[in-house]
Design an enzyme around this catalytic site. Structure first.
Site: not given
Length: 464
Positions: A287, A351, A444
């Site tokens: 991320s 995602d 995610h």
């Protein structure tokens, strides 16, 4: 409105949610000369105003404003949720917890203890490296990077225990870095030495689910243009250690109580790499952590740190957002060839984060490097961009929903086929249930990226 605090960049746009009122937000879409407003800083002569740009600025400022007000309740909710999950875990299950409570023998978790797990670690409780992927295997560095990115979300005592006892490696450092713009320590990273491969792993922590500052960094559409490098996401640069009023000076006299990520890690790598000419290092992150991982060598190139760049084995990112424009992409592609290090971007299925900020006519953010895309069966292939590169499409809502249903069902099937290490926790099953409504977010979590590195075929790496 221009400011001397950004004099290191000739072209920039900086959003200031602290300066915007609710009334300003409603007026924003219809007002003119945004560059003269207190909540938007940019050189007036270079600001390009259009409806879509206004809309995105409105969304970014609104979201950051909400996060400013929600910071304390969000953090408190996260703390209570994590404490509850650990309370159940420390007492083995909910029934024993109630029994221990009645007997006066309830075990209370301590937040900084070596067994206390974050919310993300409760989603995926695995801490061991895959015993089937050993040094020398073409999948090894990717699998190691995924696990390093995963444990970077945990407290120091937890990380020390896992690195020492489970991985049999050395923890060089565990860091909490200063953000010069947020005026607080809000960037975390760890450094591990794998002596079997003589590889130093630097892993940046990503967006913590209940940290409003992290979410604000992600949602901040501010950017700076550096002459030879193009436009770069301002929030990510600030998190890496951008210095107010100076940008990226080659050297900074640091305050030990306010260490900056880039300068501290650069110095520590210099020290470690001097000890052995054969030692290399790699960068990893999930991320937000992925964005910081690729920005780190970017600043190294800016400072002509050739010795460090030549010792960089690769950058491995998981669910990483875009960080710069087309000019930045072209600049970094030249650096990848010049210094010969690999850059692998892992993208799992639906995602949403790797598909932001948008690659469109308004902001023109671009990905670069090699994209390893994995579907919900963890079948990988090499692509330039994942399908639906900006995510937004009305025609794929039903397929995404059906895919989220499959992911929920898969959690029961996968351990029967691949083994008990792929058994999903009850917390993750509940999370996947929520994913039926928000498949973009449930896709995610780090667990799917760890699975992708462990279940991927060697064939995809042989194609690199």
């Amino acid at each position: 409105m221009a400011s001397h605090s950004h004099k290191f960049s000739g072209n920039y746009m900086v959003l200031r949610p602290n300066e915007v009122s609710v009334f300003d937000l409603f007026r924003l879409l219809w007002s003119h000369e945004l560059e003269k407003k207190a909540f938007v800083e940019c050189p007036p002569e270079k600001f390009q105003e259009n409806i879509r740009r206004k809309w995105l600025i409105f969304v970014s400022l609104s979201a950051q404003k909400v996060l400013l007000h929600a910071a304390k309740p969000l953090r408190r909710f996260g703390e209570m949720l994590e404490m509850w999950l650990n309370l159940v875990s420390f007492n083995r299950n909910i029934f024993l917890l109630l029994l221990n409570l009645l007997r006066g023998k309830m075990i209370m978790p301590e937040r900084e203890s070596e067994n206390f797990r974050s919310f993300l670690a409760n989603l995926d409780r695995r801490v061991e490296l895959d015993k089937n992927i050993k040094p020398g295997d073409c999948r090894y560095y990717g699998a190691l990077a995924a696990m390093a990115a995963k444990i970077s979300y945990e407290n120091k005592a937890f990380v020390e225990r896992i690195v020492r006892d489970c991985w049999k490696m050395e923890l060089i450092g565990y860091y909490n870095f200063w953000n010069d713009y947020q005026k607080k320590k809000n960037t975390q990273a760890l450094m591990v030495h794998d002596k079997r491969t003589d590889m130093i792993v630097v892993a940046f922590r990503g967006t913590e689910p209940f940290n409003s500052d992290d979410w604000s960094t992600d949602l901040d559409l501010s950017w700076y243009e550096l002459d030879e490098m193009g436009k770069i996401h301002g929030g990510f640069m600030k998190a890496l250690g951008l210095v107010i009023g100076e940008g990226w000076p080659p050297h900074v006299e640091q305050d030990n109580s306010r260490p900056l990520a880039y300068y501290t890690i650069r110095e520590k790598l210099r020290e470690q790499l001097k000890l052995n000419n054969e030692t290399k290092f790699m960068l990893a992150g999930h991320s937000l952590g992925g964005a910081l991982s690729i920005l780190f060598p970017t600043v190294l190139t800016l400072h002509r740190e050739t010795c460090l760049l030549n010792r960089l084995e690769g950058v491995y990112t998981f669910g990483q957002p875009r960080v710069g424009d087309k000019k930045f992409k072209e600049f970094m592609e030249i650096q990848l060839q010049k210094h010969d290090f690999r850059y692998l971007r892992y993208v799992y299925c639906n995602d949403i984060v790797p598909r932001t900020p948008t690659d469109d006519i308004t902001f023109l953010y671009k990905h670069f490097g090699t994209c390893l895309y994995f579907n919900s069966c963890y079948k990988g292939k090499i692509l330039e961009e994942p399908p639906h590169k900006n995510y937004i499409s009305l025609f794929v809502w039903i397929p995404r929903f059906l895919n989220a249903v499959w992911e929920l069902v898969r959690g029961f099937i996968l351990p029967l086929i691949k083994g008990p290490e792929f058994k999903e926790s009850w917390v993750l099953k509940l999370y996947r249930l929520l994913g039926l409504a928000f498949p973009a977010l449930s896709a995610h979590n780090p667990q799917d990226y760890v699975n992708a590195t462990r279940l991927s075929s060697r064939r995809i790496y042989h194609q690199l």
